[in-house]
Design a protein around this motif. Structure first.
Motif, mmCIF file in Angstrom:
data_model
loop_
_atom_site.group_PDB
_atom_site.id
_atom_site.type_symbol
_atom_site.label_atom_id
_atom_site.label_comp_id
_atom_site.label_asym_id
_atom_site.label_seq_id
_atom_site.Cartn_x
_atom_site.Cartn_y
_atom_site.Cartn_z
ATOM 1 N N LEU A 36 7.095 -15.083 3.197
ATOM 2 C CA LEU A 36 6.010 -14.669 2.323
ATOM 3 C C LEU A 36 6.552 -13.893 1.118
ATOM 4 C CD1 LEU A 36 2.946 -14.535 1.767
ATOM 5 C CD2 LEU A 36 2.907 -12.431 3.141
ATOM 6 N N LEU A 37 7.476 -12.965 1.367
ATOM 7 C CA LEU A 37 8.077 -12.217 0.259
ATOM 8 C C LEU A 37 8.796 -13.155 -0.709
ATOM 9 C CD1 LEU A 37 9.506 -9.041 2.072
ATOM 10 C CD2 LEU A 37 7.467 -9.192 0.610
ATOM 11 N N GLU A 38 9.552 -14.109 -0.169
ATOM 12 C CA GLU A 38 10.267 -15.062 -1.033
ATOM 13 C C GLU A 38 9.296 -15.866 -1.893
ATOM 14 O OE1 GLU A 38 12.473 -17.215 1.947
ATOM 15 O OE2 GLU A 38 14.273 -16.020 1.584
ATOM 16 N N ARG A 39 8.205 -16.289 -1.294
ATOM 17 C CA ARG A 39 7.237 -17.108 -2.039
ATOM 18 C C ARG A 39 6.462 -16.279 -3.062
ATOM 19 N NH1 ARG A 39 6.255 -22.413 0.189
ATOM 20 N NH2 ARG A 39 7.590 -22.717 2.020
ATOM 21 N N SER A 48 2.401 -14.656 -7.077
ATOM 22 C CA SER A 48 1.029 -14.598 -6.584
ATOM 23 C C SER A 48 0.998 -14.526 -5.065
ATOM 24 C CB SER A 48 0.275 -15.851 -7.049
ATOM 25 O OG SER A 48 -0.937 -16.020 -6.348
ATOM 26 N N ILE A 49 0.223 -13.584 -4.545
ATOM 27 C CA ILE A 49 0.052 -13.501 -3.089
ATOM 28 C C ILE A 49 -0.761 -14.691 -2.608
ATOM 29 C CG2 ILE A 49 -0.998 -12.153 -1.218
ATOM 30 C CD1 ILE A 49 -0.316 -9.629 -2.951
ATOM 31 N N ALA A 50 -1.803 -15.052 -3.343
ATOM 32 C CA ALA A 50 -2.651 -16.178 -2.962
ATOM 33 C C ALA A 50 -1.856 -17.486 -2.937
ATOM 34 C CB ALA A 50 -3.835 -16.299 -3.907
ATOM 35 N N ALA A 51 -1.078 -17.727 -3.981
ATOM 36 C CA ALA A 51 -0.289 -18.969 -4.045
ATOM 37 C C ALA A 51 0.762 -19.001 -2.941
ATOM 38 C CB ALA A 51 0.368 -19.108 -5.409
ATOM 39 N N ALA A 52 1.397 -17.862 -2.680
ATOM 40 C CA ALA A 52 2.397 -17.798 -1.616
ATOM 41 C C ALA A 52 1.752 -18.124 -0.278
ATOM 42 C CB ALA A 52 3.034 -16.410 -1.582
ATOM 43 N N GLY A 53 0.596 -17.541 -0.013
ATOM 44 C CA GLY A 53 -0.121 -17.818 1.232
ATOM 45 C C GLY A 53 -0.509 -19.280 1.341
ATOM 46 N N ARG A 54 -1.037 -19.848 0.254
ATOM 47 C CA ARG A 54 -1.419 -21.271 0.271
ATOM 48 C C ARG A 54 -0.228 -22.153 0.601
ATOM 49 N NH1 ARG A 54 -4.553 -19.932 -4.127
ATOM 50 N NH2 ARG A 54 -2.957 -20.611 -5.595
ATOM 51 N N PHE A 109 7.109 0.604 5.016
ATOM 52 C CA PHE A 109 8.260 1.181 4.344
ATOM 53 C C PHE A 109 7.842 2.351 3.451
ATOM 54 C CE2 PHE A 109 9.510 -3.048 5.621
ATOM 55 C CZ PHE A 109 10.780 -2.841 6.141
ATOM 56 N N ARG A 110 8.787 3.220 3.155
ATOM 57 C CA ARG A 110 8.498 4.396 2.326
ATOM 58 C C ARG A 110 7.953 4.020 0.964
ATOM 59 N NH1 ARG A 110 14.019 7.649 3.406
ATOM 60 N NH2 ARG A 110 13.661 8.005 5.607
ATOM 61 N N GLU A 111 8.464 2.936 0.422
ATOM 62 C CA GLU A 111 8.015 2.455 -0.885
ATOM 63 C C GLU A 111 7.383 1.082 -0.693
ATOM 64 O OE1 GLU A 111 11.118 2.570 -3.876
ATOM 65 O OE2 GLU A 111 12.142 4.149 -2.747
ATOM 66 N N PRO A 112 6.377 0.746 -1.504
ATOM 67 C CA PRO A 112 5.772 -0.587 -1.385
ATOM 68 C C PRO A 112 6.786 -1.680 -1.694
ATOM 69 C CG PRO A 112 4.890 0.585 -3.293
ATOM 70 C CD PRO A 112 5.790 1.537 -2.566
ATOM 71 N N LEU A 113 6.623 -2.807 -1.018
ATOM 72 C CA LEU A 113 7.511 -3.949 -1.240
ATOM 73 C C LEU A 113 6.936 -4.908 -2.271
ATOM 74 C CD1 LEU A 113 8.708 -4.832 2.384
ATOM 75 C CD2 LEU A 113 9.451 -2.993 0.849
ATOM 76 N N VAL A 114 5.610 -4.887 -2.413
ATOM 77 C CA VAL A 114 4.918 -5.795 -3.330
ATOM 78 C C VAL A 114 3.954 -4.981 -4.187
ATOM 79 C CG1 VAL A 114 3.351 -7.784 -3.490
ATOM 80 C CG2 VAL A 114 5.060 -7.699 -1.662
ATOM 81 N N GLY A 170 -1.609 -10.971 -10.604
ATOM 82 C CA GLY A 170 -0.250 -11.357 -10.274
ATOM 83 C C GLY A 170 0.335 -10.419 -9.251
ATOM 84 N N ALA A 171 1.479 -10.774 -8.738
ATOM 85 C CA ALA A 171 2.179 -9.964 -7.745
ATOM 86 C C ALA A 171 3.675 -10.149 -7.949
ATOM 87 C CB ALA A 171 1.787 -10.385 -6.331
#
Length: 123
Positions: free
Chosen positions: A29-32, A38-44, A64-69, A80-81
């Motif tokens: 998911l992170l790679e996509r 886009s989170i939506a496009a990655a999920g799709r 995690f201490r800091e957000p990844l996305v 966007g993401a």
């Protein structure tokens, strides 16, 4: 006839706590997200609902201490993401761990693969 893969693959999950884990699905998911912006496009692309993709991102960001996305809401210019520096680092470290595990266990994986039965053996 049952076809064997070219080589065995590891699918590792790192468990940090009861509800905190990093595995192949979250890494993908992170790679996509990085590739599509886009989170939506990655999920799709992964065949998951928008809600499920968002829930996984929220879980990762909370772990995690800091957000990844980071993300921006849609609108006239669209949302966007993107992965943060921490997101890039977590993804890289996860991929490093899985690569090192595969390398360290290569001989054992090959032996296990050689022990697999083949449907054509009549078993």
């Amino acid at each position: 006839m049952n076809q064997l893969p070219d080589e065995p693959r590891l699918r590792l999950r790192i468990v940090f706590g009861p509800d905190e884990m990093m595995g192949p699905g979250k890494a993908e998911l992170l790679e996509r997200i990085a590739a599509t912006g886009s989170i939506a496009a990655a999920g799709r692309q992964m065949g998951m609902s928008y809600k499920r993709a968002w829930m996984l991102v929220e879980t990762l960001n909370a772990m995690f201490r800091e957000p990844l996305v980071t993300s921006t809401r849609g609108g006239p210019g669209g949302g966007g993401a993107a992965l943060t520096e921490a997101g890039d680092a977590v993804l890289r470290l996860y991929r490093d761990v899985t690569a090192k595990a595969a390398t360290a266990g290569a001989a054992e994986l090959a032996t296990l693969q050689a022990m697999l039965s083949d449907i054509s053996d009549g078993k």
